[in-house]
Write an enzyme that holds these catalytic residues in place. Sequence first.
Site, PDB file in Angstrom:
ATOM      1  N   LYS A 151      26.734 -15.753 -64.020  1.00 60.36           N
ATOM      2  CA  LYS A 151      26.251 -14.316 -64.005  1.00 60.36           C
ATOM      3  C   LYS A 151      26.348 -13.937 -62.669  1.00 60.36           C
ATOM      4  CE  LYS A 151      22.627 -10.860 -64.672  1.00 60.36           C
ATOM      5  NZ  LYS A 151      21.088 -10.690 -65.272  1.00 60.36           N
TER       6      LYS A 151
ATOM      7  N   GLU B 200      21.828 -12.787 -73.865  1.00 60.17           N
ATOM      8  CA  GLU B 200      21.390 -13.422 -72.500  1.00 60.17           C
ATOM      9  C   GLU B 200      20.054 -14.354 -72.763  1.00 60.17           C
ATOM     10  OE1 GLU B 200      20.605 -12.014 -67.883  1.00 60.17           O
ATOM     11  OE2 GLU B 200      20.162 -10.615 -69.544  1.00 60.17           O
TER      12      GLU B 200
ATOM     13  N   CYS C  83      24.599  -8.943 -68.818  1.00 60.93           N
ATOM     14  CA  CYS C  83      23.622  -8.008 -68.546  1.00 60.93           C
ATOM     15  C   CYS C  83      24.032  -7.216 -67.373  1.00 60.93           C
ATOM     16  CB  CYS C  83      22.240  -8.525 -68.372  1.00 60.93           C
ATOM     17  SG  CYS C  83      20.842  -7.302 -68.671  1.00 60.93           S
TER      18      CYS C  83
END
Length: 262
Positions: free
Chosen positions: A113, A46, A147
């Site tokens: 995300k 990331e 994540c």
Amino acid sequence: MSTLTIAAVQYDIHWLDQQANFNRLEQLFADHFRENFAADLLLLPETFSTGFCINKKGVEEAEDGGIALAWLKKMAKQYNCVVAGSVLVSQNDKKVNRFYWVCANGTVEHYDKRHLFRLGKEQDHVAQGQNRKIITINGINILPLVCYDLRFPVWSRNRQDYDLMVNVANWPAARRHVWDTLLKARAMENQTWVVGVNRIGEDGRNTSHSGGTTIIDFSGKTIISAVDNQQQIITTQLDFSKLEKFKHDFPAFLDADEFELQ
């Protein structure tokens, strides 16, 4: 079903220094692959080009393309594979944490995300992604996650629309046991291969990261892992016929509950 060769890169991201990160990665690639590069998918952590600097202005890429995306295209062409990693991209008055997937021919797909890390106030600076995405490489369907998405099983529930889950992260050492546990849980509950790619080192906010880059099979067994706190590229070939046989012999997915995302 076919095979897919995965290369996952664990390294210490230079804080706010794109060129230093590009140089470091190119050296890692050269040292690891030399003349024998043979991967279909090369995965980076990331915010691989800057670190997780969500509250910094001027570090985000332009929405129609920037320095990091141009570099991803260069690497994809050079190594003739898909190269994927997340960067911060400008969107209206905020950013998005965009997970780019770049093919050797320059074709680009992305996933933004979905779950923003509240404890780090990510939602104050980053807009929430709205769309779940499936990306296909060599006939293999892949679910990309970034994540914090790992903590939310409904978002990643396998609707029998993917064979591999990939999560790229800046996951802190303080919560490393959660990373290790949830990667295996997601593999077992979804009957899928899982690749987790995490960074090492201390970022510009004094947050430590120990790695944990790993590839896990559909039964929760670890296939290969990087050494903690060490820059390393791990590579393995996944045979998706093994997944097909496993699901045929143990079709737990047939008993899953139906649901809809609102």
